[in-house]
Design an enzyme around this catalytic site. Structure first.
Site, short mmCIF file in Angstrom:
data_model
loop_
_atom_site.label_atom_id
_atom_site.label_comp_id
_atom_site.label_asym_id
_atom_site.label_seq_id
_atom_site.Cartn_x
_atom_site.Cartn_y
_atom_site.Cartn_z
CG MET A 49 44.63 30.20 40.98
SD MET A 49 43.83 28.60 41.05
CE MET A 49 43.10 28.64 42.68
CG LEU A 52 44.18 39.79 42.00
CD1 LEU A 52 44.93 40.83 41.15
CD2 LEU A 52 45.04 38.56 42.21
CG HIS A 56 46.55 37.76 45.30
ND1 HIS A 56 45.24 37.70 45.75
CD2 HIS A 56 46.88 36.51 44.96
CE1 HIS A 56 44.82 36.45 45.66
NE2 HIS A 56 45.79 35.71 45.20
#
Ligand code: AMP
Length: 313
Positions: A49, A52, A56
């Site tokens: 989503m 980051l 991630h």
């Protein structure tokens, strides 16, 4: 020139820096995918989503080590948010996300619009939603699902859409969201989706706090105090390793540790790794278990932020 949000996206309309392809439509992704297939290159997908962080980053690095090509999706998925939740407030940092992905050497990023991904529309009020949705029965109602009843239907739906669009050989998720991993694995199995699910270990701050885009909501003090959450989980793990198999006693030890800083503990649960049902009575070492929890902590907006974490026994 005044740069507005998402200016990076507009300035670099299809390629950012050294080769990050920015794909905004489903047909662009399909064309990119076809090119990879034609040159016999396999593909990993990392759904996110955005906003980051190093968690991630670990997924992207793992993806790069698994397949020839890595595509990251950035999409704040409305269907997993209840009308009362933080959809509008959720951090959106697309420019720096694209810079990070360029630096990491991701090959492509898919940044779809809500309209493209939800052609039938997506009102947050579930009773007004029309169209196709995916539910994973039996794994979505407990733990996070108990507090967020719409959440895993939203996650399962968007993950199915992304897997149908990208058709990756591999798809990667973080253990930070352990229930999500179990739900997605079952989804892929039951719907015969031709992608292998990989789970990447949780990335933490030096204090032990699990990285999360929502940590940006916290004050520095609360962020420091939140180290007590992982400390609590580790106390539970230590108790188990010392021979304790009663889940209640392990849960109490964890709660006692967390309560030294935060009183609003939503749940601490010891569950079966496959069914995610509460383990009652005794943890069988041969089967292992998942301890997961959610704690509400004060945030910088004078409200509360839910932090979740887990550890495997
Ligand atoms: P999100 O953008 O929060 O939806 O997360 C996208 C993916 O990153 C999910 O698979 C998460 O489980 C994973 N993720 C988020 N935080 C972490 C973390 N601290 N360590 C590892 N993976 C993470």
């Amino acid at each position: 020139m005044i740069l507005r949000p998402h200016s990076f996206l507009r300035l670099y309309s299809s390629t950012a820096g050294n080769g990050l392809k920015i794909l905004r439509t489903i047909s662009e992704v399909r064309a990119w995918r076809r090119t990879a297939l034609e040159s016999s290159q396999d593909v990993s997908l990392v759904p996110t989503m955005g906003a980051l962080h190093s968690g991630h980053e670990a997924l992207v690095q793992a993806a790069k080590s698994l397949t020839d090509k890595t595509i990251v999706s950035i999409f704040v998925n409305p269907s997993q948010f209840a009308p009362t939740e933080d959809l509008d407030q959720y951090p959106r940092t697309l420019d720096s996300d694209l810079e990070l992905l360029t630096r990491l050497g991701a090959d492509a990023v898919f940044v779809p619009s809500v309209e493209d991904l939800y052609p039938s529309g997506i009102p947050l009020d579930q009773s007004r939603q029309v169209g196709a949705f995916v539910t994973v029965q039996g794994l979505s109602e407990q733990l996070e699902g108990q507090v967020r009843p719409q959440f895993f239907r939203g996650v399962a739906t968007v993950v199915t859409k992304l897997l149908n669009i990208v058709e990756p050989e591999r798809v990667l998720f973080g253990q930070k969201d352990a229930q999500q991993c179990v739900v997605v694995k079952r989804l892929v199995k039951d719907l015969h989706i031709n992608s292998v699910v990989h789970v990447v270990p949780t990335v933490r701050e030096a204090s032990g706090l699990a990285l999360s885009s929502r940590n940006a909501y916290l004050t520095e003090q609360v962020r420091q105090d939140a180290a007590v959450i992982y400390a609590g989980l580790n106390q539970g793990l230590e108790l188990y390793r010392s021979g304790e198999t009663n889940p209640e006693l392990i849960i109490n030890r964890i709660k006692d540790t967390i309560k030294t800083k935060f009183n609003d503990i939503e749940y601490v649960t010891v569950s079966d790794l496959e069914t995610l049902q509460d383990i009652k009575g005794k943890i069988w070492p041969i089967k292992g278990a998942l301890i997961s929890l959610a704690v509400r902590v004060p945030n910088q907006f004078g409200d509360q932020t839910r932090l979740i974490d887990n550890i495997l026994l």
